[in-house]
Motif scaffolding. Sequence first.
Motif, PDB file in Angstrom:
ATOM      1  N   SER A 125       0.901  -1.050   0.080  1.00  0.00           N
ATOM      2  CA  SER A 125       0.019   0.287  -0.275  1.00  0.00           C
ATOM      3  C   SER A 125       0.662   1.212   0.457  1.00  0.00           C
ATOM      4  O   SER A 125       0.112   2.164  -0.861  1.00  0.00           O
ATOM      5  N   VAL A 126       1.562   1.386   0.787  1.00  0.00           N
ATOM      6  CA  VAL A 126       2.829   2.534   0.702  1.00  0.00           C
ATOM      7  C   VAL A 126       3.243   2.860  -0.777  1.00  0.00           C
ATOM      8  O   VAL A 126       3.691   3.869  -0.767  1.00  0.00           O
ATOM      9  N   THR A 127       4.527   1.688  -0.933  1.00  0.00           N
ATOM     10  CA  THR A 127       4.783   1.684  -2.356  1.00  0.00           C
ATOM     11  C   THR A 127       4.224   2.485  -3.380  1.00  0.00           C
ATOM     12  O   THR A 127       3.881   3.470  -4.433  1.00  0.00           O
ATOM     13  N   LEU A 128       2.651   1.520  -3.040  1.00  0.00           N
ATOM     14  CA  LEU A 128       1.971   1.851  -4.619  1.00  0.00           C
ATOM     15  C   LEU A 128       1.603   3.608  -4.277  1.00  0.00           C
ATOM     16  O   LEU A 128       1.220   4.037  -5.039  1.00  0.00           O
ATOM     17  N   ALA A 129       1.266   4.189  -3.093  1.00  0.00           N
ATOM     18  CA  ALA A 129       0.645   5.102  -2.851  1.00  0.00           C
ATOM     19  C   ALA A 129       1.712   6.332  -3.331  1.00  0.00           C
ATOM     20  O   ALA A 129       1.710   7.648  -4.220  1.00  0.00           O
ATOM     21  N   LEU A 130       3.078   5.745  -3.189  1.00  0.00           N
ATOM     22  CA  LEU A 130       4.432   7.123  -3.299  1.00  0.00           C
ATOM     23  C   LEU A 130       4.393   6.594  -4.739  1.00  0.00           C
ATOM     24  O   LEU A 130       4.404   7.719  -5.077  1.00  0.00           O
ATOM     25  N   SER A 131       4.521   5.853  -5.517  1.00  0.00           N
ATOM     26  CA  SER A 131       4.276   5.823  -7.155  1.00  0.00           C
ATOM     27  C   SER A 131       3.376   6.389  -7.946  1.00  0.00           C
ATOM     28  O   SER A 131       3.566   6.386  -8.651  1.00  0.00           O
ATOM     29  N   ALA A 132       2.096   6.484  -7.221  1.00  0.00           N
ATOM     30  CA  ALA A 132       0.843   7.419  -7.888  1.00  0.00           C
ATOM     31  C   ALA A 132       1.164   9.136  -7.828  1.00  0.00           C
ATOM     32  O   ALA A 132       0.334   8.848  -8.266  1.00  0.00           O
ATOM     33  N   ILE A 133       2.232   9.517  -7.181  1.00  0.00           N
ATOM     34  CA  ILE A 133       2.369  10.770  -6.751  1.00  0.00           C
ATOM     35  C   ILE A 133       2.818  10.848  -8.063  1.00  0.00           C
ATOM     36  O   ILE A 133       4.317  11.137  -7.775  1.00  0.00           O
ATOM     37  N   PRO A 134       2.571  12.118  -9.024  1.00  0.00           N
ATOM     38  CA  PRO A 134       3.764  12.787  -9.901  1.00  0.00           C
ATOM     39  C   PRO A 134       5.316  12.827  -9.545  1.00  0.00           C
ATOM     40  O   PRO A 134       5.516  13.444  -8.345  1.00  0.00           O
ATOM     41  N   ASP A 135       6.030  13.247  -9.780  1.00  0.00           N
ATOM     42  CA  ASP A 135       7.484  13.306  -9.315  1.00  0.00           C
ATOM     43  C   ASP A 135       7.585  14.848  -8.554  1.00  0.00           C
ATOM     44  O   ASP A 135       8.729  14.891  -8.161  1.00  0.00           O
ATOM     45  N   PHE A 136       7.156  15.600  -9.805  1.00  0.00           N
ATOM     46  CA  PHE A 136       7.257  17.359  -9.378  1.00  0.00           C
ATOM     47  C   PHE A 136       6.278  17.782  -8.677  1.00  0.00           C
ATOM     48  O   PHE A 136       6.610  18.401  -7.920  1.00  0.00           O
ATOM     49  N   VAL A 137       5.556  17.122  -8.128  1.00  0.00           N
ATOM     50  CA  VAL A 137       4.497  16.962  -7.107  1.00  0.00           C
ATOM     51  C   VAL A 137       5.491  16.862  -5.645  1.00  0.00           C
ATOM     52  O   VAL A 137       5.683  17.397  -5.231  1.00  0.00           O
ATOM     53  N   ILE A 138       5.981  15.891  -5.415  1.00  0.00           N
ATOM     54  CA  ILE A 138       6.807  15.259  -4.407  1.00  0.00           C
ATOM     55  C   ILE A 138       8.098  16.088  -4.206  1.00  0.00           C
ATOM     56  O   ILE A 138       8.798  16.941  -3.480  1.00  0.00           O
ATOM     57  N   ALA A 139       8.799  16.751  -5.880  1.00  0.00           N
ATOM     58  CA  ALA A 139       9.501  18.084  -5.701  1.00  0.00           C
ATOM     59  C   ALA A 139       9.450  19.216  -4.889  1.00  0.00           C
ATOM     60  O   ALA A 139       9.905  19.744  -4.311  1.00  0.00           O
ATOM     61  N   VAL A 140       8.019  19.652  -5.802  1.00  0.00           N
ATOM     62  CA  VAL A 140       7.939  21.128  -4.965  1.00  0.00           C
ATOM     63  C   VAL A 140       7.581  20.700  -3.451  1.00  0.00           C
ATOM     64  O   VAL A 140       7.758  21.775  -3.108  1.00  0.00           O
ATOM     65  N   VAL A 141       6.782  19.567  -3.155  1.00  0.00           N
ATOM     66  CA  VAL A 141       6.366  19.716  -1.658  1.00  0.00           C
ATOM     67  C   VAL A 141       8.135  19.280  -0.357  1.00  0.00           C
ATOM     68  O   VAL A 141       8.283  20.245   0.339  1.00  0.00           O
ATOM     69  N   LEU A 142       8.581  18.629  -1.216  1.00  0.00           N
ATOM     70  CA  LEU A 142       9.836  18.645  -0.684  1.00  0.00           C
ATOM     71  C   LEU A 142      10.395  19.717   0.091  1.00  0.00           C
ATOM     72  O   LEU A 142      11.273  20.237   0.493  1.00  0.00           O
ATOM     73  N   VAL A 143      10.814  20.750  -1.620  1.00  0.00           N
ATOM     74  CA  VAL A 143      11.589  21.289  -1.358  1.00  0.00           C
ATOM     75  C   VAL A 143      11.215  22.554  -0.440  1.00  0.00           C
ATOM     76  O   VAL A 143      11.728  23.624   0.101  1.00  0.00           O
ATOM     77  N   ALA A 144       9.371  22.551  -0.664  1.00  0.00           N
ATOM     78  CA  ALA A 144       8.723  23.651   0.112  1.00  0.00           C
ATOM     79  C   ALA A 144       8.826  23.317   1.648  1.00  0.00           C
ATOM     80  O   ALA A 144       9.050  24.635   2.398  1.00  0.00           O
ATOM     81  N   VAL A 145       9.418  22.828   1.859  1.00  0.00           N
ATOM     82  CA  VAL A 145       8.768  21.763   3.409  1.00  0.00           C
ATOM     83  C   VAL A 145      10.199  21.993   3.876  1.00  0.00           C
ATOM     84  O   VAL A 145      10.982  22.680   4.847  1.00  0.00           O
ATOM     85  N   PHE A 146      11.678  21.035   3.330  1.00  0.00           N
ATOM     86  CA  PHE A 146      13.202  21.495   3.438  1.00  0.00           C
ATOM     87  C   PHE A 146      13.758  22.372   3.260  1.00  0.00           C
ATOM     88  O   PHE A 146      14.467  21.886   4.276  1.00  0.00           O
ATOM     89  N   SER A 147      13.502  22.892   2.232  1.00  0.00           N
ATOM     90  CA  SER A 147      14.477  23.901   1.970  1.00  0.00           C
ATOM     91  C   SER A 147      13.251  25.495   2.213  1.00  0.00           C
ATOM     92  O   SER A 147      14.750  25.979   3.017  1.00  0.00           O
ATOM     93  N   LEU A 148      12.583  26.256   1.744  1.00  0.00           N
ATOM     94  CA  LEU A 148      12.096  27.104   1.973  1.00  0.00           C
ATOM     95  C   LEU A 148      11.681  27.143   3.478  1.00  0.00           C
ATOM     96  O   LEU A 148      12.252  28.164   3.980  1.00  0.00           O
ATOM     97  N   ARG A 149      10.827  26.248   4.264  1.00  0.00           N
ATOM     98  CA  ARG A 149      10.749  26.161   5.433  1.00  0.00           C
ATOM     99  C   ARG A 149      11.608  25.914   6.695  1.00  0.00           C
ATOM    100  O   ARG A 149      12.070  26.777   7.720  1.00  0.00           O
ATOM    101  N   GLY A 151      15.012  24.634   5.845  1.00  0.00           N
ATOM    102  CA  GLY A 151      16.325  25.461   5.444  1.00  0.00           C
ATOM    103  C   GLY A 151      17.312  24.538   5.814  1.00  0.00           C
ATOM    104  O   GLY A 151      18.488  24.714   6.171  1.00  0.00           O
ATOM    105  N   TRP A 152      17.012  22.942   5.558  1.00  0.00           N
ATOM    106  CA  TRP A 152      17.556  22.082   6.021  1.00  0.00           C
ATOM    107  C   TRP A 152      18.668  21.736   4.600  1.00  0.00           C
ATOM    108  O   TRP A 152      19.814  20.947   5.082  1.00  0.00           O
ATOM    109  N   LEU A 153      18.355  21.543   3.976  1.00  0.00           N
ATOM    110  CA  LEU A 153      18.295  21.145   2.485  1.00  0.00           C
ATOM    111  C   LEU A 153      18.261  22.175   1.554  1.00  0.00           C
ATOM    112  O   LEU A 153      17.328  22.704   1.270  1.00  0.00           O
ATOM    113  N   PRO A 154      19.807  22.315   0.842  1.00  0.00           N
ATOM    114  CA  PRO A 154      19.730  23.011  -0.243  1.00  0.00           C
ATOM    115  C   PRO A 154      18.119  23.138  -1.364  1.00  0.00           C
ATOM    116  O   PRO A 154      18.362  21.965  -1.883  1.00  0.00           O
TER     117      PRO A 154
END
Length: 309
Positions: free
Chosen positions: A134-158, A160-163
């Motif tokens: 269930s977890v792996t299927l859920a991850l594969s169903a999310i488009p790559d650009f959506v995951i990228a935008v969310v990760l950048v917004a959380v871990f970079s912009l908010r 500040g942990w990662l570039p």
Amino acid sequence: MRSYAAQRALLAVVQLAVLSVLVFVLTSLLPGDAADLRFTETLTPEQVARLRAELGLDQPAPERFVHWLGNVLTGDLGTSLISGGPVADIVRSSIGATLVLTLATLAVVVPLAVALGIVMGTRENGRIDRAITSVTLALSAIPDFVIAVVLVAVFSLRLGWLPATWIGGDLPALLVLPVAVLFGRTVCLLSRQVRAGTINALHAEYVVQARRLGVPRRQLLLRHVLPNAAVPGVQELARTGDTLLGGVLVVEAIFAIPGFATALVDGVETRDIPTVQGLTLVLAVAALLINLAADLVCNRLVPRTATLR
């Protein structure tokens, strides 16, 4: 083994010949060319025609193909119509970042996917199997650009942990977010193939008989189940290259990574046909070599797979 390797190598040569024709034809069908993109109000139609002649764009397609193929066979991928430099230099300058990103992704995905696949396969339809699936299927169903935008917004912009881009910072930190984006889809595909191979191997008659004879579970998994379960996993790993290429294209665009996919997109946008042809041909050769290696590994693990094709 040697005869099978020779047959596969011969087939790869034929496939490469067909691919070279397809690469040239499809890139030649791109609308416009480099001369059209340079057309401005300061250039007269005569000057554009002269520029097209200087770039060799006015020659018939068969003549251009023969010239291009002859250069490729000697290791010359051509000259960029935009920069004026060798296409081989563009390949060398752009492939490094893509290789680092791809190898880092595989280094994370492969061990984890194999482990998850074996765990799921040995616990078929159990709670752990259903939860991981269930977890792996859920991850594969999310488009790559959506995951990228969310990760950048959380871990970079908010936080500040990662570039957020490839510019600045240490290499390990730069790889975390891009690898995380590519992780979901690839681990899902690979782990499910290993799971299927594990289940098939566990249900095989020789494994059932070995259980009756009291063969220890550890020995049964390592010597009998794992080699057979690895075959679909290795084949899927070869196909994962296509998935990674599509994901890498998105990742390189979002994280401003100066890699192979970025150079290919730039070549298409500027109608730099020799660059697009050279980069595409390199990708085709890489895909053929990966699939050839996967088939040879599968044949080595389970020799009967050569006769099943």
